[in-house]
Design a protein around this motif. Structure first.
Motif, mmCIF file in Angstrom:
data_model
loop_
_atom_site.group_PDB
_atom_site.id
_atom_site.type_symbol
_atom_site.label_atom_id
_atom_site.label_comp_id
_atom_site.label_asym_id
_atom_site.label_seq_id
_atom_site.Cartn_x
_atom_site.Cartn_y
_atom_site.Cartn_z
ATOM 1 N N ALA A 175 -0.805 5.932 9.334
ATOM 2 C CA ALA A 175 -0.276 5.304 8.120
ATOM 3 C C ALA A 175 1.093 4.673 8.364
ATOM 4 O O ALA A 175 1.416 3.644 7.781
ATOM 5 N N PHE A 176 1.896 5.276 9.259
ATOM 6 C CA PHE A 176 3.229 4.722 9.517
ATOM 7 C C PHE A 176 3.135 3.344 10.150
ATOM 8 O O PHE A 176 3.901 2.445 9.825
ATOM 9 N N PHE B 145 0.616 5.277 0.630
ATOM 10 C CA PHE B 145 -0.321 6.162 1.302
ATOM 11 C C PHE B 145 -0.317 7.555 0.693
ATOM 12 O O PHE B 145 0.529 7.901 -0.127
ATOM 13 N N GLN C 164 0.836 -1.192 0.000
ATOM 14 C CA GLN C 164 0.000 0.000 0.000
ATOM 15 C C GLN C 164 0.873 1.245 0.000
ATOM 16 O O GLN C 164 1.839 1.341 0.737
ATOM 17 N N PHE D 295 0.452 10.461 1.930
ATOM 18 C CA PHE D 295 1.709 11.188 2.099
ATOM 19 C C PHE D 295 2.812 10.143 2.227
ATOM 20 O O PHE D 295 2.546 9.017 2.612
ATOM 21 N N PRO D 296 4.047 10.504 1.892
ATOM 22 C CA PRO D 296 5.113 9.502 1.858
ATOM 23 C C PRO D 296 5.343 8.889 3.247
ATOM 24 O O PRO D 296 5.524 9.616 4.214
ATOM 25 N N ILE E 78 2.180 -3.815 7.088
ATOM 26 C CA ILE E 78 2.264 -4.400 5.745
ATOM 27 C C ILE E 78 3.668 -4.931 5.481
ATOM 28 O O ILE E 78 3.845 -5.978 4.865
#
Lengths: 365, 286
Positions: free
Chosen positions: B177-178, A89, A87, A91-92, B184
């Motif tokens: 997200a991190f 996202f 995945q 933003f990096p 993942i």
């Protein structure tokens, strides 16, 4: 080999506990398939459930009900890692205490690869993404575009990656590099025959990237098709308006004898249109793309008269806003046509370009 | 005058001068004199500094201070991070833990000292009573081991919450997200902490470490109220050493100690800052 993702068939498909305190669901009843090796886009306005759906596919979220199938196998209970999904996202997302090379080798190290194998594989990916020059640079010194490439690379580095999910990956990247990165993405997708699902709210990104676009609205799928299909054959007014620039003109009308009455102007109704409108109770929503609206600068028989309100010069073409009574329509004409605001114009809706909707469903064609 | 901005800075500069710079210069000035209260000052040059560097009591106070401050960092930083990591992330639990953690921080230093003095008081305190059940005879007023340990535990109790609060704020600021990416990538819990959480907390921890180092290096109220620097000199930290010198009216010598003390704090803090702000930043540029 081909695989597909199928997602639930029951009403109320996904409901995050915290975000929806009432009985509403973020994503409802849907069934969607993506084929192996295809470039797909998931397009829809902000808040329509695209990211939720994506996280369900990747396994970051568990659906309230329904299934995610992969090659026919139920993977709903598996973790993202077990699904072999990558995945990228909005933003990096990179490990900032590592350099590019270490970032790319991280997933392989976690999988317990031997150092020499990792080295060879990471070098392949670095070559693929053309990052040789920055391979040993630290994250703090990379541009957002390069960081985004690193996060893409981390997704690609596992050779058994089944699908790459991209969640609006170009949002924070400046326009010039956006174009470059999108081209690179497309190239990598073709070269590796990867399944990619690209989430975006920007129709331009979706149309240029994907072979197959799924448009979502309010947690549901509006339509699935190629860019051409969505443009020329919208399944409902939402698609008509959402795809295209500017969006489709959508006008309520009623059948009065041989004419369609738009509540400010009338046009003669062709036989086939008449039959269809009459078939749904005599009133409907008529859709026509701005580029299909014909414009004349002198009066013509049966062409209603409009006043030109505004002209927007888009460079390659001009967008006219026309008014008759309280009804406004947009028309797209060549850039070199001479027009002045406030002038009178006469228009025609070519019957073969007209789409008819009733209760948000397409009823012609 | 070209740059009018300076005009607006003048009030602040005057205040800083009156509050900090002028008193400090006075102390610098004192440190070159043989100065007893009531006597005529006699200029002795660097004699006070010379004496100081040969003073075994200064050496032991400095050494004790360094050991104490390093122990504070070694225990409080990991403990604070661990507490923050274990804290609830949402809901009413957050509020409750924040209030509980914030509570010790609200208590003034000398009050903390008095609370701990009552805790540890022979005959009436809870600490000697409980330790006696386990067969340990605890006496903060007599034992040169118990006394510094008590000060240390008291400091951990008082200030670890600060590190926990800072760390919690730092962790809350890391986007989901991190963590999703780490999931993942198949990272273990430890690796996720090591490569996602910790690097993202670098700035917050730099501040935490600096604050805790400077503060613990200046510790005064707690040893003063709990042990008064004793027994013997076992809890005579640098600050207390300076105060003792000033109390004995040897003002020139106390001035010299103060200046050296200030320089040590500044230099060590600067070194910490330099090291910490580099960690994890340019690792790959070698």
């Amino acid at each position: 080999m081909w695989h597909s993702y199928e997602a639930g068939k029951k009403k109320g498909w996904f409901k995050p506990k915290e975000e929806c305190p009432d009985d509403s669901y973020c994503v409802t009843d849907l069934n969607i398939k993506w084929e192996n090796g295809s470039a797909n886009a998931l397009l829809g306005p902000s808040g329509c459930g695209k990211t939720t759906l994506l996280n369900v596919i990747s396994g970051l979220l568990k659906p309230t009900r329904g299934k995610v199938l992969f090659d026919g196998k139920d993977v709903t209970a598996l973790s993202p890692e077990e699904r072999h999904i990558a995945q990228v996202f909005q933003f990096p997302v990179t490990y900032e205490s590592m350099d590019v090379f270490q970032n790319l080798s991280f997933p392989l190290k976690n999988d317990g690869w031997a150092a020499a194998k990792i080295d060879a594989r990471v070098k392949e990916i670095i070559a693929l993404l053309d990052m040789g020059e920055i391979a040993h640079r630290s994250m703090a010194k990379l541009t957002p575009a390069d960081k985004q490439k690193v996060s893409l690379g981390r997704g690609l580095v596992r050779p058994n990656t089944a699908a790459v999910l991209l969640d609006e990956p170009l949002t924070v990247i400046d326009p010039k590099q956006q174009w470059d990165l999108r081209r690179r993405l497309r190239q990598v997708q073709r070269q590796l025959k990867l399944t990619m699902i690209y989430v975006t709210h920007d129709q331009h990104e979706a149309l240029t990237f994907a072979d197959n676009i799924t448009v979502m609205s309010l947690g549901q799928i509006s339509q699935t098709g190629t860019p051409e299909e969505l443009h020329s054959n919208p399944a409902n007014p939402f698609i008509g308006f959402f795809i295209g620039s500017p969006g489709m003109n959508l006008l309520d009308c009623a059948l009065r004898g041989d004419e369609l009455d738009f509540g400010g102007f009338t046009i003669p109704a062709a036989q086939n249109i008449k039959v269809k409108v009459a078939g749904c109770g005599g009133s409907c929503k008529l859709g026509i793309r701005p580029e299909s609206v014909e414009v004349a600068f002198t009066p013509k028989k049966d062409w209603p008269e409009f006043t030109l309100l505004t002209v927007e010069n888009m460079g390659a073409y001009k967008v006219l806003t026309l008014e008759s009574g309280s009804r406004r329509i947009k028309s797209r004409i060549p850039e070199n046509a001479a027009v002045t605001e406030g002038a009178k114009l006469w228009v025609r809706f070519p019957e073969e370009q007209v789409k008819i909707f009733k209760d948000d469903v397409r009823i012609d064609g | 005058m070209k740059n009018k901005a300076w005009l607006f800075l003048i009030p602040t500069l005057v205040l800083v001068a009156i509050n900090a710079f002028i008193p400090m210069m006075t102390v610098v000035n004192y440190s070159f004199f043989n100065l007893y209260s009531g006597s005529t000052p006699e200029f002795v040059g660097l004699q006070n500094y010379y004496d100081l560097f040969r003073d075994p009591f200064f050496h032991s106070a400095l050494w004790r201070q360094l050991v104490f401050s390093i122990a504070v960092l070694v225990v409080q930083i990991p403990l604070g991070i661990a507490i923050a990591a274990c804290m609830p992330k949402k809901g009413i639990g957050v509020t409750i833990s924040l209030v509980l953690l914030g509570f010790p921080l609200l208590i003034p230093h000398n009050v903390v000292g008095i609370i701990w003095r009552l805790f540890t008081q022979d005959n009436i305190g809870i600490v000697p009573t409980v330790l006696a059940w386990f067969g340990y005879t605890y006496n903060v007023a007599m034992s040169p081991v118990d006394a510094p340990l008590t000060i240390f535990v008291c400091d951990v109790w008082h200030w670890t919450p600060l590190i926990a609060l800072l760390s919690f704020a730092g962790m809350q600021a890391i986007p989901d997200a991190f963590y999703q990416a780490a999931k993942i990538d198949g990272a273990s819990t430890w690796k996720t902490f090591r490569y996602v959480t910790l690097p993202k907390m670098r700035n917050v921890l730099t501040i935490g470490i600096l604050l805790r180092f400077m503060d613990s290096f200046k510790i005064y109220d707690e040893p003063m109220t709990i042990t008064g620097g004793g027994p013997g000199s076992s809890t005579t930290f640098l600050n207390i050493f300076v105060a003792r010198k000033a109390e004995s009216y040897d003002l020139g010598y106390a001035g010299a100690v103060s200046i050296v003390y200030l320089l040590i704090v500044m230099v060590v803090s600067y070194l910490f800052f330099q090291v910490l702000s580099r960690v994890g930043k340019g690792g790959a540029d070698k």
